[in-house]
Design an enzyme around this catalytic site. Structure first.
Site, PDB file in Angstrom:
ATOM      1  N   VAL A 130      14.787  43.125  50.603  1.00 23.86           N
ATOM      2  CA  VAL A 130      14.753  41.580  50.588  1.00 23.86           C
ATOM      3  C   VAL A 130      13.637  41.572  52.019  1.00 23.86           C
ATOM      4  CG1 VAL A 130      17.156  40.486  50.167  1.00 23.86           C
ATOM      5  CG2 VAL A 130      16.685  41.712  52.541  1.00 23.86           C
ATOM      6  N   SER A 131      12.879  40.287  51.995  1.00 22.31           N
ATOM      7  CA  SER A 131      11.679  40.362  52.838  1.00 22.31           C
ATOM      8  C   SER A 131      12.001  40.314  54.281  1.00 22.31           C
ATOM      9  CB  SER A 131      10.573  39.428  52.334  1.00 22.31           C
ATOM     10  OG  SER A 131      10.151  39.467  51.031  1.00 22.31           O
TER      11      SER A 131
END
Length: 236
Positions: free
Chosen positions: A10-11
């Site tokens: 995930v960013s």
């Protein structure tokens, strides 16, 4: 059971902390793993962008695959793995060369299938096109800078006096790089770090001097073509 890596990413740190995104990816991979008899080991990069492959767990996963510790790697979505056509194509090429499988659930991609291998071939073509376009844009940008008189190459590391001396020995005295290096050593002209003078060092200095001269000529030419420049010179 086939040992496979389940890769999650995930960013943002917020997504990593609340589990949103990671849980959905894990669930999708687990469902696919149950259907295919995979024994999954999780590698997770929370809070990392997909702009490149410099992510700690992705690099750990690739190293493990290189050592043949797993049969392959699976990701829930392509953008969890990479957003770069070049990076993805490079990873596919690496998988094919080292004989491990790469599976993407969305869009569907499985390197072990004929469709997956065909898609891999197309990805390689697009990656090559992107490389060539990047190279073309870089070349055009450098040419534009050269026309503006911007000096390209390494920054000058020696003083103007040393460069002038080397240029004089080469252009006026007609000495070669080896002879110039010996002459500079005999005159005790200091080098960077106190190392001896070598012909290769002299060659780099002369190359940099040539770039400086070319940049100066380009600047003069560019200024002379500027509207009003000639008029200003005449009035002065």
């Amino acid at each position: 059971m086939t040992p496979m890596i389940g890769y999650l990413r995930v960013s943002t740190e917020e997504q990593a902390e609340d589990g949103n995104g990671l849980d959905a990816q894990r669930y999708a991979i687990e469902q696919e793993g149950d259907r295919n008899g995979w024994e999954l080991t999780w590698f997770v990069d929370p809070g990392y962008s997909a702009k490149d492959t410099n992510r700690p767990d992705l690099q750990r996963a690739l190293t493990a695959l290189h050592r043949r510790e797993y049969a392959g790697m699976v990701v829930a979505k392509l953008d969890r793995l990479s957003r770069s056509v070049i990076d993805f194509a490079t990873m596919v090429e690496r998988a094919q060369k080292r004989k491990w499988n790469l599976v993407v659930l969305d869009p569907r991609f499985d390197l072990s299938t004929p469709y997956g291998r065909a898609f891999a071939g197309m990805a390689a073509v697009w990656a090559q096109l992107e490389r060539e376009l990047i190279g073309q844009r870089t070349s055009e940008g450098l040419q534009a800078l050269k026309r503006q008189g911007v000096r390209l190459g390494r920054p000058r590391q020696y003083s103007a006096d040393v460069v002038a001396l080397v240029a004089t020995l080469a252009d006026v005295e007609g000495m070669g790089c080896r002879a110039i290096a010996a002459e500079l050593s005999s005159r005790a002209v200091p080098t960077l770090g106190g190392r001896p003078w070598h012909p290769s060092t002299v060659r780099r200095l002369l190359r940099g001097h040539a770039l400086d001269l070319a940049a100066a000529v380009a600047r003069e030419t560019s200024q002379s073509r500027t509207p009003g420049a000639s008029q200003t010179k005449e009035e002065g």
